[in-house]
Scaffold this motif. Structure first.
Motif, PDB file in Angstrom:
ATOM      1  N   SER A  14      24.535   1.796 -16.244  1.00 40.83           N
ATOM      2  CA  SER A  14      25.255   2.685 -17.132  1.00 40.83           C
ATOM      3  C   SER A  14      26.581   3.338 -16.426  1.00 40.83           C
ATOM      4  CB  SER A  14      24.337   3.949 -17.320  1.00 40.83           C
ATOM      5  OG  SER A  14      23.954   4.429 -16.280  1.00 40.83           O
ATOM      6  N   LEU A  15      26.381   3.225 -14.886  1.00 39.14           N
ATOM      7  CA  LEU A  15      27.431   3.804 -14.187  1.00 39.14           C
ATOM      8  C   LEU A  15      28.465   2.811 -14.354  1.00 39.14           C
ATOM      9  CD1 LEU A  15      28.743   5.771 -12.345  1.00 39.14           C
ATOM     10  CD2 LEU A  15      27.678   4.721 -10.394  1.00 39.14           C
ATOM     11  N   LEU A  16      28.366   1.574 -14.122  1.00 36.95           N
ATOM     12  CA  LEU A  16      29.390   0.660 -14.379  1.00 36.95           C
ATOM     13  C   LEU A  16      30.084   0.555 -15.687  1.00 36.95           C
ATOM     14  CD1 LEU A  16      27.538  -2.394 -12.464  1.00 36.95           C
ATOM     15  CD2 LEU A  16      29.430  -1.065 -11.587  1.00 36.95           C
ATOM     16  N   VAL A  17      29.164   0.703 -16.579  1.00 34.94           N
ATOM     17  CA  VAL A  17      29.817   0.876 -18.092  1.00 34.94           C
ATOM     18  C   VAL A  17      30.836   1.971 -17.874  1.00 34.94           C
ATOM     19  CG1 VAL A  17      29.357   1.043 -20.478  1.00 34.94           C
ATOM     20  CG2 VAL A  17      28.109  -0.696 -19.300  1.00 34.94           C
ATOM     21  N   LEU A  18      30.347   2.903 -17.599  1.00 38.10           N
ATOM     22  CA  LEU A  18      31.221   4.278 -17.567  1.00 38.10           C
ATOM     23  C   LEU A  18      32.414   4.026 -16.933  1.00 38.10           C
ATOM     24  CD1 LEU A  18      28.592   7.253 -17.133  1.00 38.10           C
ATOM     25  CD2 LEU A  18      30.131   6.854 -19.063  1.00 38.10           C
ATOM     26  N   LEU A  19      32.405   3.420 -15.644  1.00 40.36           N
ATOM     27  CA  LEU A  19      33.619   3.360 -14.854  1.00 40.36           C
ATOM     28  C   LEU A  19      34.451   2.090 -15.292  1.00 40.36           C
ATOM     29  CD1 LEU A  19      31.971   3.212 -11.073  1.00 40.36           C
ATOM     30  CD2 LEU A  19      33.340   4.857 -12.309  1.00 40.36           C
ATOM     31  N   VAL A  20      33.784   0.958 -15.974  1.00 42.36           N
ATOM     32  CA  VAL A  20      34.763  -0.043 -16.745  1.00 42.36           C
ATOM     33  C   VAL A  20      35.533   0.730 -17.850  1.00 42.36           C
ATOM     34  CG1 VAL A  20      34.754  -2.223 -17.959  1.00 42.36           C
ATOM     35  CG2 VAL A  20      33.554  -1.858 -16.155  1.00 42.36           C
ATOM     36  N   ASN A  21      34.813   1.757 -18.709  1.00 41.06           N
ATOM     37  CA  ASN A  21      35.525   2.238 -19.760  1.00 41.06           C
ATOM     38  C   ASN A  21      36.480   3.083 -19.328  1.00 41.06           C
ATOM     39  OD1 ASN A  21      35.761   3.134 -22.588  1.00 41.06           O
ATOM     40  ND2 ASN A  21      34.575   5.069 -22.111  1.00 41.06           N
ATOM     41  N   LEU A  22      36.511   3.900 -18.222  1.00 40.14           N
ATOM     42  CA  LEU A  22      37.305   4.826 -17.706  1.00 40.14           C
ATOM     43  C   LEU A  22      38.461   3.886 -17.065  1.00 40.14           C
ATOM     44  CD1 LEU A  22      37.967   7.608 -16.847  1.00 40.14           C
ATOM     45  CD2 LEU A  22      37.010   7.070 -14.393  1.00 40.14           C
ATOM     46  N   ALA A  23      38.372   2.803 -16.634  1.00 41.63           N
ATOM     47  CA  ALA A  23      39.585   1.900 -16.134  1.00 41.63           C
ATOM     48  C   ALA A  23      40.388   1.228 -17.149  1.00 41.63           C
ATOM     49  CB  ALA A  23      39.141   1.160 -15.139  1.00 41.63           C
ATOM     50  N   THR A  24      39.823   1.043 -18.575  1.00 35.61           N
ATOM     51  CA  THR A  24      40.166   0.172 -19.650  1.00 35.61           C
ATOM     52  C   THR A  24      40.661   1.170 -20.791  1.00 35.61           C
ATOM     53  OG1 THR A  24      38.140  -0.387 -20.336  1.00 35.61           O
ATOM     54  CG2 THR A  24      39.104  -1.922 -18.674  1.00 35.61           C
ATOM     55  N   ALA A  25      39.823   1.103 -21.591  1.00 30.73           N
ATOM     56  CA  ALA A  25      40.152   1.601 -22.932  1.00 30.73           C
ATOM     57  C   ALA A  25      39.784   3.342 -23.124  1.00 30.73           C
ATOM     58  CB  ALA A  25      39.494   0.828 -24.042  1.00 30.73           C
ATOM     59  N   HIS A  26      38.916   3.593 -22.344  1.00 29.90           N
ATOM     60  CA  HIS A  26      38.623   4.891 -22.082  1.00 29.90           C
ATOM     61  C   HIS A  26      37.995   5.431 -23.675  1.00 29.90           C
ATOM     62  CE1 HIS A  26      37.673   8.716 -20.320  1.00 29.90           C
ATOM     63  NE2 HIS A  26      38.525   9.413 -21.087  1.00 29.90           N
ATOM     64  N   LEU A  27      37.317   4.807 -24.179  1.00 33.25           N
ATOM     65  CA  LEU A  27      36.842   5.005 -25.553  1.00 33.25           C
ATOM     66  C   LEU A  27      35.926   6.199 -25.636  1.00 33.25           C
ATOM     67  CD1 LEU A  27      35.851   1.463 -26.912  1.00 33.25           C
ATOM     68  CD2 LEU A  27      38.209   2.987 -27.486  1.00 33.25           C
ATOM     69  N   PRO A  28      36.147   7.337 -26.345  1.00 29.16           N
ATOM     70  CA  PRO A  28      35.115   8.608 -26.374  1.00 29.16           C
ATOM     71  C   PRO A  28      33.879   8.391 -26.732  1.00 29.16           C
ATOM     72  CG  PRO A  28      37.170   8.841 -27.161  1.00 29.16           C
ATOM     73  CD  PRO A  28      37.296   7.675 -27.196  1.00 29.16           C
ATOM     74  N   ALA A  29      33.511   7.169 -27.537  1.00 29.29           N
ATOM     75  CA  ALA A  29      32.190   7.082 -27.917  1.00 29.29           C
ATOM     76  C   ALA A  29      31.354   6.444 -26.870  1.00 29.29           C
ATOM     77  CB  ALA A  29      32.368   5.974 -29.195  1.00 29.29           C
TER      78      ALA A  29
END
Length: 95
Positions: A14-29
């Motif tokens: 879950s932390l890795l998914v959060l960090l990848v999301n932050l570094a790429t698209a940063h989707l609020p969902a």
């Protein structure tokens, strides 16, 4: 120990998914789904470590490290130079 293994891996993923999301698209969902998931997994790791029979003080302190604390606690509990065994697959009989 099985709950600790599962929750430690869920916390890291879950932390890795959060960090990848932050570094790429940063989707609020994704953030709104994975943030609480990571928080719950972190709490499960800390509580499961505290409830583990024979858990040392160092193991309990390792569990407080966000992201990898559960895996560090498992490694410490297993002993030096050993890997953490995977939980048995569903439907298999161990013994």
């Amino acid at each position: 120990m099985r709950l600790l293994r599962i929750s430690a891996r869920a916390e890291l993923v879950s932390l890795l998914v959060l960090l990848v999301n932050l570094a790429t698209a940063h989707l609020p969902a994704v953030s709104s789904l994975m943030g609480p998931t990571h928080g719950c997994a972190y709490l499960f790791v800390v509580i499961a470590t505290a409830r583990t029979a024979g858990a040392s003080r160092r193991m309990k302190l390792y569990s407080l490290v966000p992201g990898v604390g559960g895996l560090l606690a498992l490694r410490w509990h297993a002993g030096p130079g050993t890997s953490v065994p995977d939980p048995p697959a569903a439907g298999t009989v161990s013994g």
